[in-house]
Motif scaffolding. Structure first.
Motif, PDB file in Angstrom:
ATOM      1  N   UNK A 200       2.414   3.099   5.497  1.00 15.11           N
ATOM      2  CA  UNK A 200       2.051   4.073   4.470  1.00 15.11           C
ATOM      3  C   UNK A 200       1.166   3.367   3.455  1.00 15.11           C
ATOM      4  N   UNK A 201      -0.107   3.747   3.416  1.00 11.79           N
ATOM      5  CA  UNK A 201      -1.082   2.949   2.676  1.00 11.79           C
ATOM      6  C   UNK A 201      -2.075   3.825   1.902  1.00 11.79           C
ATOM      7  N   UNK A 202      -2.787   3.154   0.986  1.00 11.05           N
ATOM      8  CA  UNK A 202      -4.024   3.628   0.369  1.00 11.05           C
ATOM      9  C   UNK A 202      -3.852   4.959  -0.348  1.00 11.05           C
ATOM     10  N   UNK A 203      -3.044   4.931  -1.398  1.00 13.36           N
ATOM     11  CA  UNK A 203      -2.794   6.115  -2.212  1.00 13.36           C
ATOM     12  C   UNK A 203      -4.022   6.403  -3.093  1.00 13.36           C
ATOM     13  N   UNK A 204      -4.317   7.679  -3.239  1.00  9.98           N
ATOM     14  CA  UNK A 204      -5.511   8.094  -3.984  1.00  9.98           C
ATOM     15  C   UNK A 204      -5.197   9.389  -4.725  1.00  9.98           C
TER      16      UNK A 204
ATOM     17  N   UNK B  31      -4.472   5.044 -15.676  1.00 10.03           N
ATOM     18  CA  UNK B  31      -3.524   4.933 -14.564  1.00 10.03           C
ATOM     19  C   UNK B  31      -4.097   4.001 -13.508  1.00 10.03           C
ATOM     20  N   UNK B  32      -3.246   3.129 -13.008  1.00 10.66           N
ATOM     21  CA  UNK B  32      -3.553   2.283 -11.862  1.00 10.66           C
ATOM     22  C   UNK B  32      -2.595   2.706 -10.749  1.00 10.66           C
ATOM     23  N   UNK B  33      -3.139   3.274  -9.683  1.00 13.51           N
ATOM     24  CA  UNK B  33      -2.350   3.754  -8.538  1.00 13.51           C
ATOM     25  C   UNK B  33      -2.497   2.733  -7.419  1.00 13.51           C
ATOM     26  N   UNK B  34      -1.414   2.392  -6.745  1.00 10.52           N
ATOM     27  CA  UNK B  34      -1.458   1.347  -5.719  1.00 10.52           C
ATOM     28  C   UNK B  34      -0.264   1.500  -4.790  1.00 10.52           C
ATOM     29  N   UNK B  35      -0.246   0.723  -3.733  1.00 11.02           N
ATOM     30  CA  UNK B  35       0.880   0.740  -2.802  1.00 11.02           C
ATOM     31  C   UNK B  35       1.758  -0.475  -3.048  1.00 11.02           C
TER      32      UNK B  35
END
Length: 354
Positions: A171-175, A125-129
């Motif tokens: 709304x930034x920087x999902x982890x 998985x690649x999680x990003x905004x």
């Protein structure tokens, strides 16, 4: 019989000496010390005309370091993602770039990646905004063309986050990090709030709950770029480590950046401050020594601890062994807009025993 008992005791001693990082018994210190490399990786001098290389997510897998990062520039499509890999940090600067807008991720705004292997589905998985909390999947981390088109955890910005963002935040920087039962999504609003939502492990990535505020402070004291990691056993009540990038006193493009830290017994639990001031940070100018003697940055900004455990639990090795790939910038860079800040990548190594 006595000889058999002695052999059994010797075998047990040997087994204890080979404990994996997830079984470490080293407690967390209250202060941290690091050394920094010189600049490791810079934007390529190519037709992309990239100004800054930012936000690295890094893992070690199958004998290579895999890095995903944001690329930024002042004009056109300001942000997208890049992938590169290398087997030795000394050769990191020479690693070819694969621009992920050439995959099904496509062009447009994509930034602040996090990569992990979701073992229940055997997928990366690649999680990003992308204006929302987005993700793509891939069967092979080393195939930059294999990433799927963006999908999102929410149909739009959740109401609580929209209210927190207001007119001054983003709304930034999902982890994402998972425990035995749930996957948790952390994110920031650039206004001093860290949010958390969750879904059942079996339902991931669907069914993400409405967010709650996990931590709150001033904008400068709780800015963005949150990392959350699982620690090894034996740390008392501290099972998880949270890092958040903050803006401190001093002058540097984008503000002088450093990291505060907290610990908690569970991902939905109460966070307790650890090293949490600019004078005593988890990472920052106050506790970083540059190996070359050249302090090429006063900002220790968005990055990630180098993980060799690559699954969704995001477990890191024993304290004293940590390395952190980060973005830094020459504090003398002036007259640049935010998207044009010339960020480069470096590597911190924790000084053990301090």
């Amino acid at each position: 019989m006595r000889s058999l008992i002695l052999l059994a005791l010797a075998a047990a001693t040997t087994a204890r000496s080979l404990l994996s990082p997830r079984q470490t018994t080293t407690p967390l210190p209250s202060t941290f010390h690091w050394t920094s490399s010189d600049i490791l990786v810079t934007p390529k001098n190519d037709t992309r005309h990239i100004s800054g290389l930012k936000d690295p997510s890094i893992i070690f897998h199958n004998g290579a370091y895999h890095v995903f990062a944001s690329i930024a520039k002042a004009t056109g499509d300001n942000y997208n993602l890049v992938y590169f890999n290398f087997t030795d940090f000394a050769a990191a600067h020479a690693a070819p770039f694969a621009y992920l807008d050439q995959s099904a991720l496509g062009p447009g705004y994509r930034a602040a990646p996090e990569v992990f292997f979701f073992a229940p589905q055997q997928l990366w998985y690649l999680v990003y905004q992308n204006g929302n909390a987005a993700y793509s999947t891939n069967r092979d981390i080393s195939d930059p063309a294999g990433w799927s088109a963006p999908a999102t955890f929410y149909s739009g910005t959740p109401a609580l986050i929209e209210a927190g963002v207001g007119t001054t935040g983003y709304w930034v920087d999902m982890w994402v990090i998972c425990d035995a039962a749930h996957c948790h999504l952390f994110s920031s609003d650039d206004n001093g709030r860290l949010y958390r939502s969750q879904t059942a492990l079996a339902d991931f990535p669907r069914g993400m709950s409405e967010p709650v505020v996990a931590l709150q402070d001033t904008k400068e004291n709780l800015f963005e770029a949150a990392n959350v990691y699982a620690l090894g056993n034996g740390n008392g009540s501290a099972s998880y480590l949270l890092l958040v990038e903050c803006i401190g006193a001093g002058d540097s493009p984008g503000g002088v950046r450093y990291f505060r830290s907290w610990t908690a017994a569970s991902l939905d639990g109460k966070w307790t401050a650890l090293a949490a001031t600019q004078e005593n940070p988890f990472m920052g100018a106050a506790n970083v020594r540059f190996e070359s003697g050249r302090s090429w940055t006063t900002s220790i900004s968005h990055g990630e601890i180098v993980r060799s455990d690559v699954d969704q639990n995001l477990r890191i090795g024993p304290v004293g062994s940590w390395r952190f790939m980060y973005q830094g910038v020459d504090p003398k860079s002036t007259d640049v807009t935010y998207n044009d800040i010339p960020w480069n990548l470096g590597l911190l190594t924790q000084v053990a025993g301090k």
